[in-house]
Design a protein around this motif. Sequence first.
Motif, PDB file in Angstrom:
ATOM      1  N   GLU A  91       0.353  -1.461  -0.014  1.00  0.00           N
ATOM      2  CA  GLU A  91      -0.298   0.022  -0.338  1.00  0.00           C
ATOM      3  C   GLU A  91       0.527   1.098   0.031  1.00  0.00           C
ATOM      4  OE1 GLU A  91      -2.650  -0.483   3.422  1.00  0.00           O
ATOM      5  OE2 GLU A  91      -3.999  -2.214   2.743  1.00  0.00           O
ATOM      6  N   MET A  92       2.000   1.053   0.938  1.00  0.00           N
ATOM      7  CA  MET A  92       2.622   2.141   0.742  1.00  0.00           C
ATOM      8  C   MET A  92       3.539   2.212  -0.344  1.00  0.00           C
ATOM      9  SD  MET A  92       5.016   1.472   4.250  1.00  0.00           S
ATOM     10  CE  MET A  92       6.414   2.277   4.113  1.00  0.00           C
ATOM     11  N   GLN A  93       4.002   1.048  -1.584  1.00  0.00           N
ATOM     12  CA  GLN A  93       4.350   1.585  -2.553  1.00  0.00           C
ATOM     13  C   GLN A  93       3.133   1.903  -3.707  1.00  0.00           C
ATOM     14  OE1 GLN A  93       8.052   0.610  -2.638  1.00  0.00           O
ATOM     15  NE2 GLN A  93       7.555   0.228  -1.051  1.00  0.00           N
ATOM     16  N   GLN A  94       1.806   1.666  -3.058  1.00  0.00           N
ATOM     17  CA  GLN A  94       1.142   1.940  -4.394  1.00  0.00           C
ATOM     18  C   GLN A  94       1.170   3.509  -4.490  1.00  0.00           C
ATOM     19  OE1 GLN A  94      -2.884   0.232  -3.893  1.00  0.00           O
ATOM     20  NE2 GLN A  94      -3.965   2.120  -4.582  1.00  0.00           N
ATOM     21  N   GLU A  95       0.889   4.215  -3.026  1.00  0.00           N
ATOM     22  CA  GLU A  95       1.524   5.375  -2.880  1.00  0.00           C
ATOM     23  C   GLU A  95       1.917   5.823  -3.420  1.00  0.00           C
ATOM     24  OE1 GLU A  95       0.097   8.838   1.002  1.00  0.00           O
ATOM     25  OE2 GLU A  95       0.519   6.380   1.468  1.00  0.00           O
ATOM     26  N   ALA A  96       3.115   5.817  -3.174  1.00  0.00           N
ATOM     27  CA  ALA A  96       4.623   6.963  -3.940  1.00  0.00           C
ATOM     28  C   ALA A  96       4.324   6.458  -4.924  1.00  0.00           C
ATOM     29  CB  ALA A  96       5.674   5.615  -2.809  1.00  0.00           C
ATOM     30  N   ILE A  97       3.784   5.285  -6.063  1.00  0.00           N
ATOM     31  CA  ILE A  97       4.325   5.226  -7.265  1.00  0.00           C
ATOM     32  C   ILE A  97       2.786   6.064  -7.688  1.00  0.00           C
ATOM     33  CG2 ILE A  97       4.378   3.652  -9.495  1.00  0.00           C
ATOM     34  CD1 ILE A  97       5.162   1.698  -7.689  1.00  0.00           C
ATOM     35  N   GLU A  98       2.307   6.262  -6.896  1.00  0.00           N
ATOM     36  CA  GLU A  98       0.959   7.028  -7.617  1.00  0.00           C
ATOM     37  C   GLU A  98       1.174   8.224  -7.668  1.00  0.00           C
ATOM     38  OE1 GLU A  98      -3.714   3.739  -7.792  1.00  0.00           O
ATOM     39  OE2 GLU A  98      -2.613   5.630  -5.657  1.00  0.00           O
ATOM     40  N   ASN A  99       1.125   8.889  -6.517  1.00  0.00           N
ATOM     41  CA  ASN A  99       1.657  10.325  -6.234  1.00  0.00           C
ATOM     42  C   ASN A  99       3.199  10.536  -6.866  1.00  0.00           C
ATOM     43  OD1 ASN A  99      -1.223  11.030  -4.854  1.00  0.00           O
ATOM     44  ND2 ASN A  99      -0.353   9.308  -3.937  1.00  0.00           N
ATOM     45  N   THR A 100       3.764  10.700  -7.961  1.00  0.00           N
ATOM     46  CA  THR A 100       5.126  11.520  -8.258  1.00  0.00           C
ATOM     47  C   THR A 100       5.548  12.652  -7.356  1.00  0.00           C
ATOM     48  OG1 THR A 100       4.529  11.494  -9.877  1.00  0.00           O
ATOM     49  CG2 THR A 100       4.919   9.624 -10.035  1.00  0.00           C
ATOM     50  N   HIS A 101       4.437  13.099  -7.490  1.00  0.00           N
ATOM     51  CA  HIS A 101       4.770  14.846  -7.639  1.00  0.00           C
ATOM     52  C   HIS A 101       5.264  14.897  -5.529  1.00  0.00           C
ATOM     53  CE1 HIS A 101       0.562  14.043  -6.534  1.00  0.00           C
ATOM     54  NE2 HIS A 101       0.482  15.573  -5.782  1.00  0.00           N
ATOM     55  N   GLN A 102       4.767  13.900  -4.718  1.00  0.00           N
ATOM     56  CA  GLN A 102       5.055  13.763  -3.597  1.00  0.00           C
ATOM     57  C   GLN A 102       6.047  12.766  -2.293  1.00  0.00           C
ATOM     58  OE1 GLN A 102       1.278  12.825  -1.600  1.00  0.00           O
ATOM     59  NE2 GLN A 102       0.533  15.078  -2.074  1.00  0.00           N
ATOM     60  N   SER A 103       6.566  12.381  -4.015  1.00  0.00           N
ATOM     61  CA  SER A 103       7.470  10.732  -3.291  1.00  0.00           C
ATOM     62  C   SER A 103       8.768  10.941  -4.688  1.00  0.00           C
ATOM     63  CB  SER A 103       6.427   9.792  -3.481  1.00  0.00           C
ATOM     64  OG  SER A 103       6.894   8.802  -5.032  1.00  0.00           O
ATOM     65  N   LEU A 104       9.594   9.848  -3.919  1.00  0.00           N
ATOM     66  CA  LEU A 104      11.570   9.988  -5.016  1.00  0.00           C
ATOM     67  C   LEU A 104      11.384   9.939  -6.417  1.00  0.00           C
ATOM     68  CD1 LEU A 104      13.748  10.006  -2.575  1.00  0.00           C
ATOM     69  CD2 LEU A 104      13.863  11.722  -3.711  1.00  0.00           C
ATOM     70  N   VAL A 105       9.858   9.025  -6.644  1.00  0.00           N
ATOM     71  CA  VAL A 105       9.694   8.062  -7.624  1.00  0.00           C
ATOM     72  C   VAL A 105      10.128   9.257  -9.065  1.00  0.00           C
ATOM     73  CG1 VAL A 105       7.595   7.316  -9.393  1.00  0.00           C
ATOM     74  CG2 VAL A 105       7.868   6.724  -7.224  1.00  0.00           C
ATOM     75  N   GLN A 106       9.351   9.722  -9.484  1.00  0.00           N
ATOM     76  CA  GLN A 106      10.310  11.232 -10.370  1.00  0.00           C
ATOM     77  C   GLN A 106      11.571  11.162 -10.362  1.00  0.00           C
ATOM     78  OE1 GLN A 106       8.484  14.286 -11.480  1.00  0.00           O
ATOM     79  NE2 GLN A 106      10.201  15.352 -13.174  1.00  0.00           N
ATOM     80  N   ALA A 107      12.591  10.641  -9.724  1.00  0.00           N
ATOM     81  CA  ALA A 107      13.750  11.782  -9.328  1.00  0.00           C
ATOM     82  C   ALA A 107      14.573   9.963  -9.344  1.00  0.00           C
ATOM     83  CB  ALA A 107      13.718  11.899  -8.176  1.00  0.00           C
ATOM     84  N   LYS A 108      13.671   9.260  -9.142  1.00  0.00           N
ATOM     85  CA  LYS A 108      14.201   7.832  -9.178  1.00  0.00           C
ATOM     86  C   LYS A 108      14.289   7.121 -10.516  1.00  0.00           C
ATOM     87  CE  LYS A 108      13.478   5.683  -4.605  1.00  0.00           C
ATOM     88  NZ  LYS A 108      12.411   5.109  -3.707  1.00  0.00           N
ATOM     89  N   ALA A 109      13.184   7.278 -11.095  1.00  0.00           N
ATOM     90  CA  ALA A 109      13.538   7.068 -12.562  1.00  0.00           C
ATOM     91  C   ALA A 109      13.921   8.054 -13.384  1.00  0.00           C
ATOM     92  CB  ALA A 109      11.358   7.755 -13.160  1.00  0.00           C
ATOM     93  N   GLU A 110      14.518   9.241 -13.385  1.00  0.00           N
ATOM     94  CA  GLU A 110      15.098  10.062 -14.004  1.00  0.00           C
ATOM     95  C   GLU A 110      16.395   9.607 -13.705  1.00  0.00           C
ATOM     96  OE1 GLU A 110      12.615  13.961 -14.244  1.00  0.00           O
ATOM     97  OE2 GLU A 110      14.489  13.806 -12.778  1.00  0.00           O
ATOM     98  N   PHE A 111      16.406   9.150 -13.095  1.00  0.00           N
ATOM     99  CA  PHE A 111      18.439   8.694 -12.654  1.00  0.00           C
ATOM    100  C   PHE A 111      18.452   7.327 -12.387  1.00  0.00           C
ATOM    101  CE2 PHE A 111      21.481   5.805 -10.063  1.00  0.00           C
ATOM    102  CZ  PHE A 111      22.144   7.120 -10.584  1.00  0.00           C
ATOM    103  N   PHE A 112      17.846   6.437 -12.556  1.00  0.00           N
ATOM    104  CA  PHE A 112      17.747   5.157 -13.352  1.00  0.00           C
ATOM    105  C   PHE A 112      17.906   5.165 -14.887  1.00  0.00           C
ATOM    106  CE2 PHE A 112      16.857   3.626  -9.109  1.00  0.00           C
ATOM    107  CZ  PHE A 112      17.539   2.913  -8.914  1.00  0.00           C
ATOM    108  N   LEU A 113      16.646   5.793 -15.416  1.00  0.00           N
ATOM    109  CA  LEU A 113      16.837   5.643 -17.326  1.00  0.00           C
ATOM    110  C   LEU A 113      17.679   7.058 -18.266  1.00  0.00           C
ATOM    111  CD1 LEU A 113      13.251   6.174 -17.720  1.00  0.00           C
ATOM    112  CD2 LEU A 113      14.318   4.435 -17.971  1.00  0.00           C
ATOM    113  N   SER A 114      18.786   7.935 -17.094  1.00  0.00           N
ATOM    114  CA  SER A 114      20.114   8.977 -17.103  1.00  0.00           C
ATOM    115  C   SER A 114      21.285   8.167 -17.318  1.00  0.00           C
ATOM    116  CB  SER A 114      20.283   9.430 -16.206  1.00  0.00           C
ATOM    117  OG  SER A 114      21.121   9.271 -15.100  1.00  0.00           O
ATOM    118  N   SER A 115      21.933   8.405 -19.048  1.00  0.00           N
ATOM    119  CA  SER A 115      22.897   8.237 -19.438  1.00  0.00           C
ATOM    120  C   SER A 115      24.257   7.946 -18.719  1.00  0.00           C
ATOM    121  CB  SER A 115      23.040   9.106 -20.705  1.00  0.00           C
ATOM    122  OG  SER A 115      23.445  10.491 -20.270  1.00  0.00           O
TER     123      SER A 115
END
Length: 208
Positions: A91-115
Motif C-alpha cells: 500500500e505504501m508503494q502504491q501511494e508513492a508510485i501514484e503520487n509522484t509529486h509527493q515522493s522520489l519516484v520521478q527522481a529515481k526513474a530519471e536517475f535510472f534512465l539517465s545516460s
Amino acid sequence: MPKVSEAYKKEKKKKLIQAAKTVFIRKGYVQTSMQDIMNEAGISRGAMYSYFDNIDHLFMEVLKEDDYDDMQFFEASDNELLWPQLKQWFEMQQEAIENTHQSLVQAKAEFFLSSNYVKHAEDFPYISQRYNEMTRLIEEVLNWGMYKKEFQLQQPADTIARYIISFINGLMLDTFQLGNEQTKVKEQLSILLFSLENIVCPHAADKE
C-alpha cells in the motif's frame, strides 16, 4: 577557530539530505542542481561541497535515507502477523508510485534512465547494494513466516523477493513514463498480491 564536533557534522549532513530530498521530490533528478539544494538549505557552496562531491553523490545519500525507511519496515516482529505487514508495505508503494509529486519516484526513474548511470553503473555501487539488501530483508521475512508456520512458500524465498522487487521497479518506471491512468497501479498491485497469496500461502498451516 572552534573545532566542529562529529555530532554537529552528522546532524548538519542529515539536514542537507532532507533539504535535497525536498528539492528532488519537487523538481526530479534531471532538473535539480547543487545550487537549488544550497538555496533550499540556506548554505554556502563551500559548506555544501565539504559534505558532498557532486549531485550524484548527494542523490545516493538521499536514496540511502529513503531506502532506510523501507528497510526498517521489514523488521520482523515475533508477535505480529507478517502477511498484513507485507500488504501494508505494498500500500505504501502504491501511494508513492501514484503520487509522484509527493515522493522520489520521478527522481529515481530519471536517475535510472539517465545516460550517466547507464554508461557508468560501476560508479554507483550502492545501487547493487540496495537491491541485494532489500532482497535479503524480504527473504528473511518470508523465511520467518515459514518458521512461524504462517507461510507455506511454493517457491524459494529469494526468488519471490526478486520477483517482488522487479515488479515494483518496473511498475515505477512504467508509471513515470506513461502515467498512472495508463499503467493502473492499483489494479496491477492487486494482481501482484493475488499471485503472492498463492505463492506464499499465508496461514496455510491453519487450513490443513
